[in-house]
Each structure stands twice: as structure tokens, then as C-alpha cells.
Design a protein around this motif. Sequence first.
Motif, mmCIF file in Angstrom:
data_model
loop_
_atom_site.group_PDB
_atom_site.id
_atom_site.type_symbol
_atom_site.label_atom_id
_atom_site.label_comp_id
_atom_site.label_asym_id
_atom_site.label_seq_id
_atom_site.Cartn_x
_atom_site.Cartn_y
_atom_site.Cartn_z
ATOM 1 N N LEU A 148 0.826 -1.215 0.000
ATOM 2 C CA LEU A 148 0.000 0.000 0.000
ATOM 3 C C LEU A 148 0.857 1.261 0.000
ATOM 4 C CD1 LEU A 148 -2.579 -1.164 2.706
ATOM 5 C CD2 LEU A 148 -2.834 -1.272 0.215
ATOM 6 N N SER A 149 0.362 2.295 -0.659
ATOM 7 C CA SER A 149 1.001 3.615 -0.623
ATOM 8 C C SER A 149 0.174 4.510 0.300
ATOM 9 C CB SER A 149 1.050 4.185 -2.038
ATOM 10 O OG SER A 149 -0.251 4.152 -2.614
ATOM 11 N N GLY A 150 0.625 5.754 0.451
ATOM 12 C CA GLY A 150 -0.174 6.756 1.159
ATOM 13 C C GLY A 150 -0.261 6.599 2.669
ATOM 14 N N GLU A 151 0.438 5.601 3.254
ATOM 15 C CA GLU A 151 0.298 5.355 4.694
ATOM 16 C C GLU A 151 0.825 6.526 5.509
ATOM 17 O OE1 GLU A 151 1.124 3.890 8.771
ATOM 18 O OE2 GLU A 151 2.512 4.808 7.355
ATOM 19 N N GLU A 152 1.990 6.994 5.117
ATOM 20 C CA GLU A 152 2.698 8.001 5.926
ATOM 21 C C GLU A 152 1.995 9.358 5.979
ATOM 22 O OE1 GLU A 152 4.857 7.210 7.902
ATOM 23 O OE2 GLU A 152 6.274 5.721 7.136
ATOM 24 N N HIS A 153 1.010 9.542 5.116
ATOM 25 C CA HIS A 153 0.294 10.825 5.131
ATOM 26 C C HIS A 153 -1.161 10.680 5.544
ATOM 27 C CE1 HIS A 153 3.861 11.937 2.749
ATOM 28 N NE2 HIS A 153 3.696 13.105 3.339
ATOM 29 N N GLY A 154 -1.539 9.516 6.043
ATOM 30 C CA GLY A 154 -2.929 9.377 6.509
ATOM 31 C C GLY A 154 -3.612 8.095 6.072
ATOM 32 N N LEU A 155 -2.848 7.022 5.876
ATOM 33 C CA LEU A 155 -3.415 5.689 5.601
ATOM 34 C C LEU A 155 -4.278 5.672 4.344
ATOM 35 C CD1 LEU A 155 -4.720 4.971 9.273
ATOM 36 C CD2 LEU A 155 -2.371 4.720 8.439
ATOM 37 N N TYR A 156 -3.905 6.490 3.355
ATOM 38 C CA TYR A 156 -4.788 6.656 2.187
ATOM 39 C C TYR A 156 -4.949 5.391 1.350
ATOM 40 C CZ TYR A 156 -4.886 11.647 3.113
ATOM 41 O OH TYR A 156 -5.079 12.870 3.689
ATOM 42 N N GLY A 157 -3.839 4.673 1.153
ATOM 43 C CA GLY A 157 -3.933 3.454 0.336
ATOM 44 C C GLY A 157 -4.832 2.421 0.983
ATOM 45 N N ALA A 158 -4.722 2.298 2.308
ATOM 46 C CA ALA A 158 -5.555 1.345 3.048
ATOM 47 C C ALA A 158 -7.010 1.799 3.064
ATOM 48 C CB ALA A 158 -5.031 1.189 4.473
ATOM 49 N N ARG A 159 -7.221 3.095 3.223
ATOM 50 C CA ARG A 159 -8.610 3.623 3.200
ATOM 51 C C ARG A 159 -9.274 3.291 1.874
ATOM 52 N NH1 ARG A 159 -9.139 7.038 7.574
ATOM 53 N NH2 ARG A 159 -7.140 7.957 8.141
ATOM 54 N N HIS A 160 -8.508 3.477 0.790
ATOM 55 C CA HIS A 160 -9.046 3.188 -0.541
ATOM 56 C C HIS A 160 -9.441 1.710 -0.634
ATOM 57 C CE1 HIS A 160 -9.509 3.203 -4.896
ATOM 58 N NE2 HIS A 160 -8.739 2.114 -4.928
ATOM 59 N N MET A 161 -8.578 0.817 -0.155
ATOM 60 C CA MET A 161 -8.853 -0.623 -0.262
ATOM 61 C C MET A 161 -10.010 -1.037 0.640
ATOM 62 S SD MET A 161 -6.821 -1.498 -2.607
ATOM 63 C CE MET A 161 -7.373 -3.202 -2.643
ATOM 64 N N ALA A 162 -10.072 -0.452 1.846
ATOM 65 C CA ALA A 162 -11.143 -0.817 2.783
ATOM 66 C C ALA A 162 -12.502 -0.368 2.236
ATOM 67 C CB ALA A 162 -10.881 -0.195 4.157
ATOM 68 N N ALA A 163 -12.520 0.823 1.617
ATOM 69 C CA ALA A 163 -13.778 1.322 1.035
ATOM 70 C C ALA A 163 -14.208 0.445 -0.139
ATOM 71 C CB ALA A 163 -13.604 2.774 0.581
ATOM 72 N N LYS A 164 -13.215 0.046 -0.940
ATOM 73 C CA LYS A 164 -13.505 -0.820 -2.090
ATOM 74 C C LYS A 164 -14.042 -2.180 -1.608
ATOM 75 C CE LYS A 164 -10.883 -3.248 -5.731
ATOM 76 N NZ LYS A 164 -11.486 -2.880 -7.031
ATOM 77 N N ALA A 165 -13.410 -2.714 -0.568
ATOM 78 C CA ALA A 165 -13.823 -4.013 -0.020
ATOM 79 C C ALA A 165 -15.260 -3.932 0.500
ATOM 80 C CB ALA A 165 -12.870 -4.439 1.090
ATOM 81 N N LYS A 166 -15.567 -2.806 1.154
ATOM 82 C CA LYS A 166 -16.913 -2.611 1.686
ATOM 83 C C LYS A 166 -17.937 -2.514 0.552
ATOM 84 C CE LYS A 166 -19.625 -1.088 5.178
ATOM 85 N NZ LYS A 166 -19.696 -1.629 6.534
ATOM 86 N N GLU A 167 -17.589 -1.692 -0.424
ATOM 87 C CA GLU A 167 -18.494 -1.464 -1.555
ATOM 88 C C GLU A 167 -18.752 -2.758 -2.327
ATOM 89 O OE1 GLU A 167 -17.454 2.148 -3.820
ATOM 90 O OE2 GLU A 167 -17.913 0.912 -5.596
ATOM 91 N N GLU A 168 -17.699 -3.558 -2.498
ATOM 92 C CA GLU A 168 -17.837 -4.801 -3.266
ATOM 93 C C GLU A 168 -18.221 -5.989 -2.378
ATOM 94 O OE1 GLU A 168 -14.217 -5.245 -5.523
ATOM 95 O OE2 GLU A 168 -14.586 -3.410 -6.677
ATOM 96 N N ASN A 169 -18.458 -5.682 -1.092
ATOM 97 C CA ASN A 169 -18.963 -6.701 -0.179
ATOM 98 C C ASN A 169 -18.037 -7.923 -0.053
ATOM 99 O OD1 ASN A 169 -20.854 -7.428 1.656
ATOM 100 N ND2 ASN A 169 -22.302 -8.303 0.163
ATOM 101 N N TRP A 170 -16.732 -7.649 0.073
ATOM 102 C CA TRP A 170 -15.767 -8.741 0.207
ATOM 103 C C TRP A 170 -16.031 -9.527 1.488
ATOM 104 C CZ3 TRP A 170 -10.103 -6.800 -1.110
ATOM 105 C CH2 TRP A 170 -10.093 -6.312 -2.435
ATOM 106 N N ASN A 171 -15.892 -10.828 1.403
ATOM 107 C CA ASN A 171 -15.995 -11.671 2.591
ATOM 108 C C ASN A 171 -14.582 -11.841 3.174
ATOM 109 O OD1 ASN A 171 -16.528 -13.520 4.573
ATOM 110 N ND2 ASN A 171 -17.076 -15.191 3.185
ATOM 111 N N ILE A 172 -14.169 -10.854 3.984
ATOM 112 C CA ILE A 172 -12.803 -10.866 4.538
ATOM 113 C C ILE A 172 -12.796 -11.626 5.859
ATOM 114 C CG2 ILE A 172 -10.922 -9.434 5.431
ATOM 115 C CD1 ILE A 172 -11.792 -7.237 3.496
ATOM 116 N N VAL A 173 -12.015 -12.699 5.899
ATOM 117 C CA VAL A 173 -11.879 -13.477 7.126
ATOM 118 C C VAL A 173 -10.944 -12.754 8.085
ATOM 119 C CG1 VAL A 173 -11.017 -15.649 8.074
ATOM 120 C CG2 VAL A 173 -12.281 -15.646 5.917
#
Length: 456
Positions: free
Chosen positions: A183-208
Amino acid sequence: MRKLVFSFVFLVTILPTGAQTIINRDPEISRMVDEISCERIEQDVRKLVSFHTRHNLSSQTDPSKGIGAAWNWIKAEMEKSIPVSEGRLEVKFEEYTVGGQGQRIARPVTLKNVIATLRGTDSSDDRKILISAHLDSRVQLDNDSTSFAPGANDDASGIAAILEMVRIMSAGKFPATIVFMALSGEEHGLYGARHMAAKAKEENWNIVAMLNNDMIGNSGSSETLLNDNMRVRVFSEGVPAYETEQMAALRRYTSGENDGKARQLARYIKEVGERYVDQLNVTLVFRNDRFGRGGDHSPFCQEGFTAVRICEFNENYDRTHKIPAVVNGIQEGDLPEYVDYEYVRKNTGINLATVANLALAPFEPENCGIVVSGLTNKTTLRWVTPSKGQEPAGYYILIRETYQPLWEKKIFVTGTEVTLPYSKDNYFFGIQSVSASGHESLALFPGQARRQASQR
Ligand SMILES: [Zn+2]
């Protein structure tokens, strides 16, 4: 009428310390853990440092310097494993735009995450297991995008662990899908992770589970001068950041404030990690992250997913986010010579063992509950066979006293109901599905049993 359906029960372990003994190492997982190479990890860390800076505003076009060269190299490294995966590994950039006037990133910039997805071998299995590290680096000033920012430990160590896992695991056959995220963007506010978490939520990923690795290679502390490469921390939230009214009501009803999903994942990493990796003690820290801080797992927790942070036990603040220089006789800067590569190897091992064991495990049992009809000093637990995936060979019942941090007993049962001579007032229980070869799911913390448990 209630029917007792378990056919046999045996006690796997009881130790006075509360620690669990080794159950069985799966030889295939052991082989993968043994394959992790200190030398390759060091080469990867040094390669990442060679890009001079991986600052989020550094060059994206220079072929050998800056964040663009770094993500291109990471992607190319991951792509080398596509042939051994027989086409199941897919490597992609995930782009997102952040920054602007008045923000920590002073101008708008489009950043890339590198995502390698190892598709599961069972097409009906929608589970995903996520593992992450961050590829960006920085020094003190938010917008200093040109100074040398080696980021060897923070977080080239985590990226090296991910790369090593992609190399070793891509040939493996796992029913569930594994998603490796640089992931990128971590050092300035977790941006890369935020993007992935939002995508996972939107696409309804079944994350164990989501395992964030941020700084897993520094073994000595600044100031207090501790030195220990035999302990690693796993941070997990207690009361979930994402909690509905219904979840809160159940938590109060069950006194489940120490039994959220992230906490169960942390206990799982300790048990399975220590099962496969020698000379490493997984220390659970019962908070989401360090005091008042966060990491790339945090956006996943906020979206309601099960996520934890894996991090070295001791931190060295002479190195983190410092421009390399000798100051008052101390060499500052996050340089590759200060990374303890043997420690990174062991920490990679607990990640690999956890991810592999989870990806091979059956789905979790469903509708786990404690029967509350009638006053009794025994406890009856009831659950339902998972409706998807392989049928479990049986279930583990986990037991601990209410004031204990870790499970103390692990009992194997078959069937979907068991009565044990332990009072539900004095003990907490967990239930795991387990495959014939001993891969267990995460533990489910039971609520109140519904009146009639249905079967598949
Ligand atoms: Zn970091």
C-alpha cells in the motif's frame, strides 16, 4: 427434545501457564515457513532503500528513484510468481487520488497500491484473507519529497515479508483467496488502506482476516536499550471501532468486550504462529495500535472487518522518519544495516503460517450459542455446520477463565452440540471449525443459542 450428538471428546492440552502445546504441524505449511529466506528479505529491503525516497510526492517517472520506481519494481517482483501459480495469481495497480491545498499532502496526486491476488482453488469459496505492508517512506517534514528516506524498517521490512510470501505461497493450493497488498499513502494518513477498505466494503468482500505488517525488523529500543528479537506484538481492538446497536447489545449481554473478532484473530496468530515458528513469542497488545496511533489495519476495522497490526516489540525513534545523519554521536535514520533480518524472517513465518492455516481451514461454524434454559453448572453449546465450503471434520471448543487473556483448553468434538462440566458463569467459550488435517477456523464467540438449530 435436546439430543447430545457429540461422539467423542478429548482434551488437546492443559498447561498451567495457559499456553497451548503444539497440536500438529502441517508438513506443507512447515515446508513453506522453512523456505523463507533471510538473504532474499535483505536483498529486497536494500533494493527498496535504493530508490532513495518512496515519499508520496516523489517522482513517479524516474526509472531508479522515487515511489514510482518502487511500485513498478514491487509489481514486477510479484509478477514473477504468476507462472508457478498456474495463472491464479493476478497482480494489479489500484489507483486513487488524494491531497490538495491545506492537506497533509500539499498537492493532488494519484497514487498506486500494488495488489497481488492469489485466487482460491475452490470457485465457490468467496473468503479472502488480506495481508498488507506499506511501500511509502518519509522523513520528518510532511512534504519533503527529496531527502533520503530509506524506510528500511518502516516499512521495507513489511514489503519484503509480503514479497517473500508471494514467492512461496503462489504455488500452493488454498481453497480461499489470499490478497497481498503493498500500500502507498500510509505516511500521510493511511490513504492506500482507506481506498482498499472502502472498495472491499463497496464490493462486499468476505474478509476473514486482515494482517497489517508495519515495522517488523527492528529488535532494539532507543533510550531504554532493550534488545529482543524473540518477541513480536500483535495489536487488536477490543470493543470494535465499527459496532452497531445490535452488536453492542450482544457484547453487553455476553460480557464480550475482550472477545471481538480482532481479538480472536490475535489469539489465533499467537497460537498458529508459535506452532510453526520457533524462538518467537507473539505478545498480544490489547489495543488497536500504539497509544493514540493507528495503521493500515485501522480503516479496515472502521469498515467492520477483522484486522490487526503486527509490529516489532521495541521501536527505535532515532531511526524512524529521520534523515540519515550522525547527531550527538548517534547514527540516525532508518538504514538497512539496522534491520534484524533473522527477526524479519521469523515475523514473516508467523504471517505465512497464519494465512496458510486460515486459507486451508473450513468456514466458521454458524449460529454459535450457549443454551440458557434451566439453571445448571454445566454449559451446553450449540452451533450449525457452515453452509459453505468443505464440511469440517469436527470442532474445537476453546475455554478460559473470564480473567484470562488466552484460551486455556482446547477440546475436539464432533457433532453440533456439546455439554461440558464448566459453568458459563465462570468461563468464556469459543468454537472453531477444524479440517481433517487440523486447520482450524477463527474462533466464534457464542451468544445465546436460538431455540432450534437447523442442519444443512
Ligand atoms: Zn510505517
